[in-house]
Enzyme design. Structure first.
Site, PDB file in Angstrom:
ATOM      1  CG  HIS A   1      38.660  45.439  34.458  1.00 48.21           C
ATOM      2  ND1 HIS A   1      38.214  43.701  33.096  1.00 48.21           N
ATOM      3  CD2 HIS A   1      40.267  45.043  34.582  1.00 48.21           C
ATOM      4  CE1 HIS A   1      39.201  42.694  33.465  1.00 48.21           C
ATOM      5  NE2 HIS A   1      40.019  43.771  33.773  1.00 48.21           N
TER       6      HIS A   1
ATOM      7  N   GLY B   1      46.690  41.632  36.563  1.00 45.38           N
ATOM      8  CA  GLY B   1      45.711  40.846  37.345  1.00 45.38           C
ATOM      9  C   GLY B   1      46.431  39.582  37.954  1.00 45.38           C
ATOM     10  N   GLY B   2      46.803  38.779  37.374  1.00 46.76           N
ATOM     11  CA  GLY B   2      47.248  37.139  38.065  1.00 46.76           C
ATOM     12  C   GLY B   2      48.106  37.982  39.326  1.00 46.76           C
TER      13      GLY B   2
ATOM     14  N   GLY C   1      43.827  37.423  31.942  1.00 43.67           N
ATOM     15  CA  GLY C   1      44.042  35.556  31.563  1.00 43.67           C
ATOM     16  C   GLY C   1      44.501  34.245  31.160  1.00 43.67           C
TER      17      GLY C   1
ATOM     18  CG  ASN D   1      42.267  44.598  38.442  1.00 40.12           C
ATOM     19  OD1 ASN D   1      41.128  44.253  39.467  1.00 40.12           O
ATOM     20  ND2 ASN D   1      41.105  44.047  36.720  1.00 40.12           N
ATOM     21  CD1 TRP D   2      45.150  43.430  43.812  1.00 43.42           C
ATOM     22  CD2 TRP D   2      44.206  43.026  45.674  1.00 43.42           C
ATOM     23  NE1 TRP D   2      45.930  43.606  45.446  1.00 43.42           N
ATOM     24  CE2 TRP D   2      45.735  43.260  46.274  1.00 43.42           C
ATOM     25  CE3 TRP D   2      43.565  42.949  46.882  1.00 43.42           C
ATOM     26  CZ2 TRP D   2      46.141  43.799  47.512  1.00 43.42           C
ATOM     27  CZ3 TRP D   2      44.062  43.699  48.134  1.00 43.42           C
ATOM     28  CH2 TRP D   2      44.791  44.030  48.547  1.00 43.42           C
ATOM     29  CE  LYS D   3      41.320  40.536  35.659  1.00 43.69           C
ATOM     30  NZ  LYS D   3      41.193  39.731  35.193  1.00 43.69           N
TER      31      LYS D   3
ATOM     32  CD  GLU E   1      37.762  40.009  34.491  1.00 39.56           C
ATOM     33  OE1 GLU E   1      38.096  40.686  35.764  1.00 39.56           O
ATOM     34  OE2 GLU E   1      38.848  39.761  33.693  1.00 39.56           O
TER      35      GLU E   1
ATOM     36  CD  GLU F   1      42.883  45.369  31.049  1.00 41.99           C
ATOM     37  OE1 GLU F   1      44.572  44.907  32.934  1.00 41.99           O
ATOM     38  OE2 GLU F   1      42.460  45.472  31.906  1.00 41.99           O
TER      39      GLU F   1
ATOM     40  CB  SER G   1      49.193  37.359  29.916  1.00 42.29           C
ATOM     41  OG  SER G   1      48.066  36.784  29.858  1.00 42.29           O
TER      42      SER G   1
HETATM   43  P1  13P Z   1      45.808  39.089  33.947  1.00 47.07           P
HETATM   44  O1  13P Z   1      46.750  39.630  34.634  1.00 47.07           O
HETATM   45  O2  13P Z   1      45.532  38.227  34.991  1.00 47.07           O
HETATM   46  O3  13P Z   1      46.097  38.792  32.307  1.00 47.07           O
HETATM   47  O4  13P Z   1      45.114  40.265  34.254  1.00 47.07           O
HETATM   48  C1  13P Z   1      44.467  41.588  33.267  1.00 47.07           C
HETATM   49  C2  13P Z   1      43.566  42.114  34.231  1.00 47.07           C
HETATM   50  O5  13P Z   1      42.360  41.751  33.272  1.00 47.07           O
HETATM   51  C3  13P Z   1      44.042  43.430  34.651  1.00 47.07           C
HETATM   52  O6  13P Z   1      42.843  44.303  34.509  1.00 47.07           O
END
Ligand code: 13P
Length: 271
Positions: free
Chosen positions: A113, A250-251, A189, A21-23, A115, A183, A229
């Site tokens: 998600h 994510g990251g 994050g 997930n590149w956000k 967010e 999640e 994470s």
């Molecule tokens: P991180 O891997 O950066 O913690 O993010 C997880 C996430 O929200 C994937 O959708």
């Protein structure tokens, strides 16, 4: 509930899915460069895409470019959107209809998600409506659920994720494929991932909820991912859990080498 298959991942019959997930990162030019590099790196390493599915979730504005690249070079990478409108095409300024995403050959749509839930007001009702819209256009919904640190303290780990999942299951017609991502909000994050045991416990509770509403067959076919994470150093512990079928990253999905290492968890980290 009746018993549900919870054998080792390799015995579950579910194909593991590693999803990035590149956000809100990478414009369309960066997306092209990234996907090209990812595909080369995985091919060079002899990755078996049939054994571990690889998906990326770029911003909407990148999807046409990713589609063109994947289709022209016949890359064995699938992709999807990070959100979708609950509405059919019409007067909804700024929204993106599921039908448009299907036209771009998206396989998946991430829905719910944390967010979107916390920053953009996506309620359980909206998540259910978006899921129904995605399914109606042939997209596979990747439904995210997870508890906050407060929820964890007050209700334990699985109560909120299970309630969030139950709120959406009725929007999915029988026999329709879907993916669930657990999640924990506190792990996203933060660098502080859940433990593999915590992820397994909630994944098992989510599978039980699917069995209760959709039956054992759906429960044992549905892939449940862990997210929060995830990195190359901790992926193996999650993938050893019988009810964890992949990761939503994510990251660490923004770095080709790091993401490739996660995808290749079987080779790299000796699962
Ligand atoms: P991180 O891997 O950066 O913690 O993010 C997880 C996430 O929200 C994937 O959708």
């Amino acid at each position: 509930m009746a018993s549900v298959t919870t054998g080792q991942v390799q015995q579950s019959g579910r194909t593991p899915l590693i999803a990035g997930n590149w956000k809100m990162n990478f414009d369309h030019l960066q997306a092209i460069a990234f996907v090209q590099k990812l595909a080369w790196s995985l091919k060079d390493a002899g990755h078996d895409f049939g054994a571990v599915e690889v998906a990326v979730f770029p911003p909407f504005t990148d999807l046409r470019s990713v589609q063109t690249l994947v289709s022209a070079d016949k890359l064995p990478i699938v992709y999807g959107s990070q959100d979708v409108s609950q509405y059919a095409p019409g007067a909804y300024t700024g929204d993106i209809a599921a039908a448009f995403l299907a036209q771009l050959d998206c396989t998946y749509a991430i829905i719910g998600h944390s967010e979107r839930r916390t920053l953009f007001g996506d309620t359980d009702e909206i998540v259910a409506a978006k899921t129904a819209a995605a399914v109606a256009s042939g997209l596979t919904p990747l439904i995210c659920v997870g508890e906050t640190a407060d929820d964890l303290e007050q209700h334990g780990a699985s109560a909120v994720p299970v309630a969030q999942l139950n709120a959406v299951l009725d929007a999915i017609p029988a026999g329709t494929d879907f993916v669930v991502a657990y999640e924990p909000v506190w792990a996203i994050g933060s660098g502080q991932a859940a433990t593999p045991d915590q992820a397994q416990q909630v994944a098992a509770a989510l599978r039980t909820a699917i069995a209760d509403r959709k039956g054992d067959e759906a429960a044992s076919a549905t892939r449940i991912l862990y997210g929060g994470s995830v990195k190359a150093e901790n992926i193996a512990g999650f993938m050893r859990q019988p009810d964890v079928d992949g990761a939503l990253v994510g990251g660490a999905s923004l770095d080709v080498d790091g993401f490739s290492a996660i995808v290749r968890y079987q080779k790299h980290v000796g699962v």
